[in-house]
Design a protein around this motif. Structure first.
Motif, PDB file in Angstrom:
ATOM      1  N   ALA A 139     -12.296  93.332 -68.066  1.00 23.88           N
ATOM      2  CA  ALA A 139     -11.428  92.433 -67.304  1.00 23.88           C
ATOM      3  C   ALA A 139     -10.234  92.035 -68.162  1.00 23.88           C
ATOM      4  O   ALA A 139     -10.326  91.954 -69.385  1.00 23.88           O
TER       5      ALA A 139
ATOM      6  N   CYS B 272     -15.559  85.434 -72.252  1.00 27.10           N
ATOM      7  CA  CYS B 272     -14.940  86.107 -71.112  1.00 27.10           C
ATOM      8  C   CYS B 272     -15.189  85.288 -69.846  1.00 27.10           C
ATOM      9  O   CYS B 272     -16.338  84.976 -69.530  1.00 27.10           O
TER      10      CYS B 272
ATOM     11  N   GLU C  13     -14.977  86.299 -66.880  1.00 27.61           N
ATOM     12  CA  GLU C  13     -15.539  87.149 -65.827  1.00 27.61           C
ATOM     13  C   GLU C  13     -17.036  87.398 -66.010  1.00 27.61           C
ATOM     14  O   GLU C  13     -17.807  87.270 -65.070  1.00 27.61           O
ATOM     15  N   CYS C  14     -17.432  87.778 -67.234  1.00 23.85           N
ATOM     16  CA  CYS C  14     -18.843  88.151 -67.454  1.00 23.85           C
ATOM     17  C   CYS C  14     -19.576  87.217 -68.415  1.00 23.85           C
ATOM     18  O   CYS C  14     -20.760  87.416 -68.682  1.00 23.85           O
TER      19      CYS C  14
END
Length: 98
Positions: free
Chosen positions: A38, A64, A66-67
């Motif tokens: 990402a 992160c 996103e994850c």
């Protein structure tokens, strides 16, 4: 890597790239996650910089968005300069004598 006041440049090195929101306002940094790939922008408060006595112990890190993986990447002199200039919190490691 340089601060920009318009759209971010097309660099894809994965190193944080400072981006400003039109000249006045907080600096954000473009970053990428090596795990999920990402790409996103992070505020200075989302990054941490550790400056050690060697290249191996000088790095920046972030989570992160996103994850949620913890990312740690090496920081050379230029990256240290950009991050400290952008207000990223810095921890300096000092070796004691003994």
């Amino acid at each position: 890597m340089a601060a920009t006041s318009g759209p971010a440049s097309g660099r894809t090195s994965g190193a944080p790239e400072p981006v400003t929101g039109g000249g006045a306002g907080p600096v954000t940094f473009k970053a990428a996650c090596p795990e999920c790939r990402a790409r996103f922008e992070l505020a200075a408060g989302a990054l941490r910089l550790a400056i050690g006595g060697s290249r191996r112990t000088t790095f920046y890190s972030f989570t992160c968005p996103e994850c949620a993986v913890q990312v740690r990447k090496p920081a050379g002199e230029r990256i240290v300069e950009l991050l400290t200039g952008g207000g990223v919190s810095t921890l300096r490691s000092v070796r004691g004598r003994g």
